[in-house]
Design a protein around this motif. Sequence first.
Motif, PDB file in Angstrom:
ATOM      1  N   VAL A   1       0.852  -1.192   0.000  1.00  0.00           N
ATOM      2  CA  VAL A   1       0.000   0.000   0.000  1.00  0.00           C
ATOM      3  C   VAL A   1       0.886   1.240   0.000  1.00  0.00           C
ATOM      4  CG1 VAL A   1      -1.753   1.298   1.296  1.00  0.00           C
ATOM      5  CG2 VAL A   1      -1.839  -1.211   1.245  1.00  0.00           C
ATOM      6  N   VAL A   2       0.588   2.180  -0.890  1.00  0.00           N
ATOM      7  CA  VAL A   2       1.275   3.478  -0.832  1.00  0.00           C
ATOM      8  C   VAL A   2       0.248   4.510  -0.385  1.00  0.00           C
ATOM      9  CG1 VAL A   2       3.032   2.944  -2.559  1.00  0.00           C
ATOM     10  CG2 VAL A   2       0.901   4.013  -3.282  1.00  0.00           C
ATOM     11  N   VAL A   3       0.659   5.369   0.527  1.00  0.00           N
ATOM     12  CA  VAL A   3      -0.232   6.402   1.055  1.00  0.00           C
ATOM     13  C   VAL A   3       0.394   7.755   0.751  1.00  0.00           C
ATOM     14  CG1 VAL A   3      -1.369   7.323   3.110  1.00  0.00           C
ATOM     15  CG2 VAL A   3      -0.871   4.871   2.965  1.00  0.00           C
ATOM     16  N   GLY A   4      -0.311   8.574  -0.011  1.00  0.00           N
ATOM     17  CA  GLY A   4       0.198   9.905  -0.338  1.00  0.00           C
ATOM     18  C   GLY A   4      -0.760  10.959   0.170  1.00  0.00           C
ATOM     19  N   GLY A   5      -0.233  11.940   0.874  1.00  0.00           N
ATOM     20  CA  GLY A   5      -1.068  13.037   1.359  1.00  0.00           C
ATOM     21  C   GLY A   5      -0.667  14.324   0.676  1.00  0.00           C
ATOM     22  N   GLY A   6      -1.634  15.045   0.095  1.00  0.00           N
ATOM     23  CA  GLY A   6      -1.321  16.305  -0.593  1.00  0.00           C
ATOM     24  C   GLY A   6      -0.364  16.051  -1.743  1.00  0.00           C
ATOM     25  N   ILE A   7       0.711  16.852  -1.811  1.00  0.00           N
ATOM     26  CA  ILE A   7       1.657  16.636  -2.915  1.00  0.00           C
ATOM     27  C   ILE A   7       2.523  15.394  -2.674  1.00  0.00           C
ATOM     28  CG2 ILE A   7       1.729  19.047  -3.640  1.00  0.00           C
ATOM     29  CD1 ILE A   7       4.581  19.101  -2.392  1.00  0.00           C
ATOM     30  N   GLY A   8       2.386  14.779  -1.515  1.00  0.00           N
ATOM     31  CA  GLY A   8       3.076  13.511  -1.234  1.00  0.00           C
ATOM     32  C   GLY A   8       2.599  12.389  -2.139  1.00  0.00           C
ATOM     33  N   VAL A   9       1.460  12.595  -2.806  1.00  0.00           N
ATOM     34  CA  VAL A   9       0.995  11.605  -3.789  1.00  0.00           C
ATOM     35  C   VAL A   9       2.045  11.448  -4.896  1.00  0.00           C
ATOM     36  CG1 VAL A   9      -0.705  11.188  -5.612  1.00  0.00           C
ATOM     37  CG2 VAL A   9      -1.474  11.950  -3.350  1.00  0.00           C
ATOM     38  N   ALA A  10       2.658  12.547  -5.297  1.00  0.00           N
ATOM     39  CA  ALA A  10       3.587  12.516  -6.450  1.00  0.00           C
ATOM     40  C   ALA A  10       4.741  11.529  -6.239  1.00  0.00           C
ATOM     41  CB  ALA A  10       4.088  13.920  -6.759  1.00  0.00           C
ATOM     42  N   PRO A  11       5.491  11.616  -5.138  1.00  0.00           N
ATOM     43  CA  PRO A  11       6.589  10.651  -4.974  1.00  0.00           C
ATOM     44  C   PRO A  11       6.155   9.213  -4.721  1.00  0.00           C
ATOM     45  CG  PRO A  11       6.484  12.156  -3.096  1.00  0.00           C
ATOM     46  CD  PRO A  11       5.536  12.678  -4.123  1.00  0.00           C
ATOM     47  N   THR A  12       4.861   9.001  -4.375  1.00  0.00           N
ATOM     48  CA  THR A  12       4.417   7.605  -4.237  1.00  0.00           C
ATOM     49  C   THR A  12       4.216   6.958  -5.608  1.00  0.00           C
ATOM     50  OG1 THR A  12       2.028   8.083  -4.141  1.00  0.00           O
ATOM     51  CG2 THR A  12       3.219   8.018  -2.034  1.00  0.00           C
ATOM     52  N   PHE A  13       4.100   7.792  -6.654  1.00  0.00           N
ATOM     53  CA  PHE A  13       3.830   7.242  -7.985  1.00  0.00           C
ATOM     54  C   PHE A  13       4.932   6.296  -8.483  1.00  0.00           C
ATOM     55  CE2 PHE A  13       4.503   7.613 -12.564  1.00  0.00           C
ATOM     56  CZ  PHE A  13       3.376   6.952 -13.016  1.00  0.00           C
ATOM     57  N   PRO A  14       6.214   6.716  -8.504  1.00  0.00           N
ATOM     58  CA  PRO A  14       7.234   5.771  -9.005  1.00  0.00           C
ATOM     59  C   PRO A  14       7.388   4.546  -8.117  1.00  0.00           C
ATOM     60  CG  PRO A  14       8.284   7.796  -8.202  1.00  0.00           C
ATOM     61  CD  PRO A  14       6.809   8.032  -8.183  1.00  0.00           C
ATOM     62  N   ILE A  15       7.078   4.688  -6.825  1.00  0.00           N
ATOM     63  CA  ILE A  15       7.161   3.533  -5.916  1.00  0.00           C
ATOM     64  C   ILE A  15       6.051   2.547  -6.264  1.00  0.00           C
ATOM     65  CG2 ILE A  15       7.041   2.782  -3.503  1.00  0.00           C
ATOM     66  CD1 ILE A  15       8.156   5.601  -2.765  1.00  0.00           C
ATOM     67  N   ALA A  16       4.824   3.071  -6.445  1.00  0.00           N
ATOM     68  CA  ALA A  16       3.694   2.203  -6.803  1.00  0.00           C
ATOM     69  C   ALA A  16       3.986   1.491  -8.120  1.00  0.00           C
ATOM     70  CB  ALA A  16       2.417   3.042  -6.916  1.00  0.00           C
ATOM     71  N   ARG A  17       4.506   2.236  -9.075  1.00  0.00           N
ATOM     72  CA  ARG A  17       4.793   1.644 -10.395  1.00  0.00           C
ATOM     73  C   ARG A  17       5.843   0.534 -10.280  1.00  0.00           C
ATOM     74  NH1 ARG A  17       6.931   5.791 -14.745  1.00  0.00           N
ATOM     75  NH2 ARG A  17       8.627   5.874 -13.245  1.00  0.00           N
ATOM     76  N   ALA A  18       6.921   0.815  -9.523  1.00  0.00           N
ATOM     77  CA  ALA A  18       7.981  -0.183  -9.382  1.00  0.00           C
ATOM     78  C   ALA A  18       7.488  -1.412  -8.611  1.00  0.00           C
ATOM     79  CB  ALA A  18       9.190   0.435  -8.681  1.00  0.00           C
ATOM     80  N   MET A  19       6.663  -1.184  -7.594  1.00  0.00           N
ATOM     81  CA  MET A  19       6.107  -2.305  -6.826  1.00  0.00           C
ATOM     82  C   MET A  19       5.210  -3.167  -7.706  1.00  0.00           C
ATOM     83  SD  MET A  19       7.187  -2.468  -3.707  1.00  0.00           S
ATOM     84  CE  MET A  19       7.747  -1.557  -2.270  1.00  0.00           C
ATOM     85  N   LYS A  20       4.446  -2.515  -8.571  1.00  0.00           N
ATOM     86  CA  LYS A  20       3.566  -3.248  -9.489  1.00  0.00           C
ATOM     87  C   LYS A  20       4.411  -4.061 -10.469  1.00  0.00           C
ATOM     88  CE  LYS A  20      -0.410  -4.324 -11.050  1.00  0.00           C
ATOM     89  NZ  LYS A  20      -1.007  -5.404 -10.283  1.00  0.00           N
ATOM     90  N   GLU A  21       5.455  -3.417 -11.006  1.00  0.00           N
ATOM     91  CA  GLU A  21       6.334  -4.109 -11.960  1.00  0.00           C
ATOM     92  C   GLU A  21       7.021  -5.315 -11.315  1.00  0.00           C
ATOM     93  OE1 GLU A  21       7.310  -0.221 -14.783  1.00  0.00           O
ATOM     94  OE2 GLU A  21       8.858  -0.966 -13.418  1.00  0.00           O
ATOM     95  N   ALA A  22       7.206  -5.253  -9.985  1.00  0.00           N
ATOM     96  CA  ALA A  22       7.846  -6.367  -9.265  1.00  0.00           C
ATOM     97  C   ALA A  22       6.860  -7.491  -8.974  1.00  0.00           C
ATOM     98  CB  ALA A  22       8.471  -5.860  -7.967  1.00  0.00           C
ATOM     99  N   GLY A  23       5.598  -7.319  -9.412  1.00  0.00           N
ATOM    100  CA  GLY A  23       4.625  -8.399  -9.283  1.00  0.00           C
ATOM    101  C   GLY A  23       3.699  -8.297  -8.085  1.00  0.00           C
ATOM    102  N   ASN A  24       3.675  -7.139  -7.415  1.00  0.00           N
ATOM    103  CA  ASN A  24       2.833  -6.990  -6.230  1.00  0.00           C
ATOM    104  C   ASN A  24       1.426  -6.521  -6.565  1.00  0.00           C
ATOM    105  OD1 ASN A  24       4.803  -7.331  -3.903  1.00  0.00           O
ATOM    106  ND2 ASN A  24       5.863  -5.794  -5.143  1.00  0.00           N
TER     107      ASN A  24
END
Length: 274
Positions: free
Chosen positions: A103-126
Amino acid sequence: MFKILKKEELSPNVFSMDIDAPRVAKKAQAGQFIVLRVDEKGERIPLTIANFNRETGVVNIVFQVIGASTMALAAVEPGESIIDFVGPLGQPSEIKKFDGTVVVVGGGIGVAPTFPIARAMKEAGNKVIAIMGAKTKDILIMEDEMKAVTDEILITTDDGSRGIKGFVTYAVQELAQRGEKIAQITAIGPVIMMKSVADCTRELGIPTVVSLNPIMVDGTGMCGGCRVQVGEETKFACVDGPEFDGHLVDFNALMSRQRMYRDLEAEEKDHICN
Ligand code: FES
């Protein structure tokens, strides 16, 4: 010099910028940050990378205008350049296949840096779920982008204008209540939000990573400006982080240091504006 290729105001005072920075884009990994300077007199601004494209050499940053330095950055137009764009800095996020939902949790502009993490986690099969929080629906950012790289998104707004009314922790609790087997949560946003998420997940027994963005000067571990207390140890966010175990971070100390610098920055902005 680093050319601004695109600038967009995502919501009032929140800007997205594409920067031509091939060497940074080539090496960037989820969770890392850059330090930029607009011009020779400008202060160094650390920003977590919101997106990067190794083929095109473009790095995307998202920032909020909160003081003199970010105001100067927001004034730079596409086609113009900034003097420094150093990175990628810091340790990348730990990306692997987890035994359970990420789970990635982004608050306000904190959503932006969660994007590459979510993408990489998805690419890793999660299986990846994003929780996106904002004060109100009009200032939610990057919803389409997050939808594209996650299995599900949950939106929370303080005023209830979209999704769950309340804080991001309400969505975390909702996931726990429905029996989602959460292997790890990464929370990025205002310090108070990350503290609340860490407090909530400590009770739920969910490992939690937070990405800290304290004041930074050199970004190389030399000045000590970015020091944070993590458990018994003093760490430097720029070289040891920016991600740390959210259950060990001394958020109260971090907040009091940030308050001090924010007051100084606001004073400087007033000085420039008036
Ligand atoms: Fe100077 Fe981290 S910014 S030690």
